[in-house]
Design a protein around this motif. Structure first.
Motif: not given
Ligand SMILES: Nc1ncnc2c1ncn2[C@@H]1O[C@H](COP(=O)(O)OP(=O)(O)OP(=O)(O)O)[C@@H](O)[C@H]1O
Ligand code: SF4
Ligand SMILES: [Mg+2]
Lengths: 298, 326
Positions: A27-39
């Motif tokens: 549930e962390n909405r930080d774009p950097a985290v999301i991008a990392a997770v996505k990758a």
């Protein structure tokens, strides 16, 4: 078959509204985290690539990690045996109760005992598992203190283990016993009216041989197929019963995974169920062909 | 036949309780069977041949009310307790059914099903029973019996299955063999083989046979004596040659007129006009009156009793052929 199932599982989970990356990123909405997770989870790649990656790992036994970073494979492996034990026990109960009563009611067709047993079976069929489960807990655990109300003890303590599983297995088994009994009764009635049963009588065989050998063996063939078709009902029954009795099995795991929207876990759970389905159906086919020489010897 | 009868059936009646009310399938039929004798029972479809035979060993469903007596070996089969009845079935009196395709159990091997009879009645071991099954398959001329004994019914043709049924029936050397249209369901070419087999059984084993058939040609061939049935009644009975030489009942005359000549396709004897009626209530006229050319006032208001027109020749008709000729 399994391929189709896996695509459906995969697509189904992706179709659930909400962004898996957000969920996976706790549930962390930080774009950097999301991008990392996505990758990390290849969520930025097209769906076929994601699917290929997931399947590639899955066939190697790696179902990924869940929200708490625990191996999904491990979690499932620790919970599944509990449910399998419950399923096996309840099947034993239903076979022990359902098959003989089916045979007996067919033989005594039209007699009071037949009406009584078919009536009870009808009630058994229409009572939902959860209600029967709750009633059983109230009577046998709360009022009578005969058995524990719920929970689970590992098979290292066999007596305690059985004590905990007995009530849920009986509750689950009774419903299937009713299904089995009705099926057995109707196919026994069919068999008892056949020409080969008349031949068996004309040979001077005992009533026991006529019923329990000649008619029974043929009835078993139809009943086996029906048993396979009941698998879906068995799985949903297990989920309900595990929740009611607080058994930490595969069913409870499924409910938890759904409640926590843990996608990797849901994916893994559903894939295992699909595999189970295929395996059981295969087993049913094998048993069917063993029982039926017309298939075995072509 | 002057010998002491092996089986004596008196006033056998069978009434079915059906949804449409009672149905009198067999009405006061009496006959005897002597040792080594072949008794033919002929008649159109639905006249009660199978019901008569099945009632003797009590194989009818519970909806059937059977009265009369069937004395075999000094005891009335119709009054026998279930245990003693089972000792007669398959051992003293064997049955071959009309339906070879469905009369064998699909899930057991041929050897199992034949062996079961001798294990039950003669107490043979599994091995000995299998050996006996092979011998019996040989007796009924099934090729490669050692291989066939382990096969399942679906692997055999209709003719083969009927041979298996015959082998099973002969397993305990019965005194009486009831063969209910053993060839009707089979191909014409195969029928001849089965009949040859029946003839051989009669000659080699001396088994008394009740042979039910539609085919008068078959009866002429093997039967010593013939009963003609119509609508649940015995309308004529005579030694085989006499029946063919001098049939008395108009129905029998009709049957003989419809007999297929050798070499022709053998049809079921349906060519006689009208169908066999299934009676519900006791009749007040001759059963055949509706279809009889010679029906008159008497035959429409009275029931003809069986009477002897000659020695051993009974007929239930007010105007038998013999009278009309005179
Ligand atoms: N189980 C039964 N319940 C009711 N009626 C029956 C039953 N079995 C036979 N019947 C009736 O009894 C009558 C005689 O039947 P049966 O089978 O003896 O005829 P059949 O002479 O053997 O004819 P087929 O040559 O066709 O075999 C028929 O009208 C039939 O409908
Ligand atoms: S009694 Fe009369 S109706 Fe009946 S068969 Fe004889 S002639 Fe025909
Ligand atoms: Mg018949």
């Amino acid at each position: 078959m399994l391929v189709v199932a896996s695509i459906v599982v995969f697509g189904g989970v992706r179709a659930i509204p909400g962004n898996p990356a957000i969920a996976l990123g706790a549930e962390n909405r930080d774009p950097a985290v999301i991008a990392a997770v996505k990758a990390k989870y290849l969520l930025d790649k097209p769906l076929p690539v994601q699917y290929g990656h997931w399947i590639w790992l899955a066939v190697q036994g790696d179902l990924g990690v869940d929200q708490r970073q625990l191996s999904v494979g491990h979690t499932i492996a620790s919970r599944l045996p509990i449910s399998l034990e419950l399923a096996a026990l309840s099947m034993i109960v239903s076979v022990i109760v359902g098959i003989p009563t089916g045979v007996i009611t067919a033989v005594r067709r039209g007699k009071p005992s037949d009406y009584a047993a078919t009536g009870v079976a009808l009630i058994g069929l229409s009572v939902p598992h959860f209600w029967l489960g709750l009633m059983a807990i109230i009577w046998f655990a709360v009022d009578l203190h005969w058995l524990p109300a719920g929970g689970y003890v590992t098979a290292h303590h066999p007596i305690a283990n059985l004590k905990h599983l007995l009530l849920p297995a009986v509750v689950l088994g009774i419903g299937f016993a009713a299904v089995l009994m009705r099926q057995m009764r109707s196919s026994m009635l069919d068999s008892l009216g056949t020409d080969y049963v008349r031949t068996a009588r004309a040979k001077g065989l005992s009533e026991w041989s006529v019923v329990c050998k000649h008619a029974f063996r043929n009835s078993l063939i139809t009943v086996t197929t029906v048993l396979g078709l009941q698998l879906g009902a068995l799985i949903s029954g297990i989920v309900t019963i595990e929740v009611i009795f607080g058994i930490p099995g595969f069913g409870s795991l499924t409910i938890d995974a759904i409640n926590q929207r843990d996608y990797t876990l849901i994916q893994g759970v559903v894939l295992v169920v699909a595999c189970g389905y295929v395996i059981v159906n295969l087993l049913v086919d094998v048993v069917y062909s063993l029982l039926n020489p017309r298939i075995r010897t072509i | 036949m002057s010998a002491e009868p092996l089986l004596e059936v008196s006033d056998l009646s069978v009434r079915f309780d059906t949804d449409e009310g009672p149905l009198q399938a067999v009405d006061r039929v009496s006959f005897t069977l002597a040792p080594r004798e072949v008794l033919g029972i002929v008649g159109g479809s639905g006249c009660g041949k199978s019901v008569t035979c099945m009632s003797l060993v009590r194989l009818l469903p519970q909806t059937a009310a059977v009265t009369g007596s069937a004395v075999f070996d000094g005891v009335d089969l119709l009054a026998l307790g279930p245990r003693r009845l089972r000792r007669v079935r398959g051992r003293e009196i064997s049955y071959i059914f009309q339906e070879p395709m469905t009369s064998l159990n699909p899930v057991f091997t041929v050897g199992d099903q034949i062996g079961e009879v001798v294990r039950r009645h003669l107490g043979l071991s599994r091995r000995a029973a299998r050996q006996r099954a092979v011998e019996l398959l040989q007796l009924v001329r099934i090729p490669a019996p050692e291989r066939r004994v382990d096969e399942y019914p679906h692997q055999l043709s209709g003719g083969m299955r009927q041979r298996v049924m015959i082998a099973m029936a002969l397993a305990c050397d019965p005194k009486v063999l009831i063969a209910d249209e053993p060839t009707t369901a089979l191909d014409v070419t195969i029928q001849a083989g089965i009949l040859d087999l029946m003839r051989e059984i009669r000659e080699r084993l001396g088994t008394a046979i009740v042979l039910v058939t539609h085919n008068l040609g078959v009866v002429a061939d093997i039967a010593d004596r013939v009963i003609v049935m119509y609508a649940g009644r015995k309308v004529e009975e005579a030694p085989a040659e006499e029946l063919f030489a001098a049939p008395q009942h108009p129905y029998t005359v009709g049957l003989l007129g419809a007999i297929p000549r050798p070499g022709e396709r053998q049809e079921r004897l349906e060519e006689i006009p009208g169908r066999v009626p299934a009676a519900a209530a006791p009749l007040e006229h001759c059963v055949f009156a509706d279809r009889c050319r010679f029906a008159d006032e008497t035959t429409r208001t009275q029931v003809p009793a069986l009477r002897a027109v000659r020695r051993d020749h009974l007929v239930a008709c007010f105007h038998p052929e013999a009278d009309r000729a005179a």
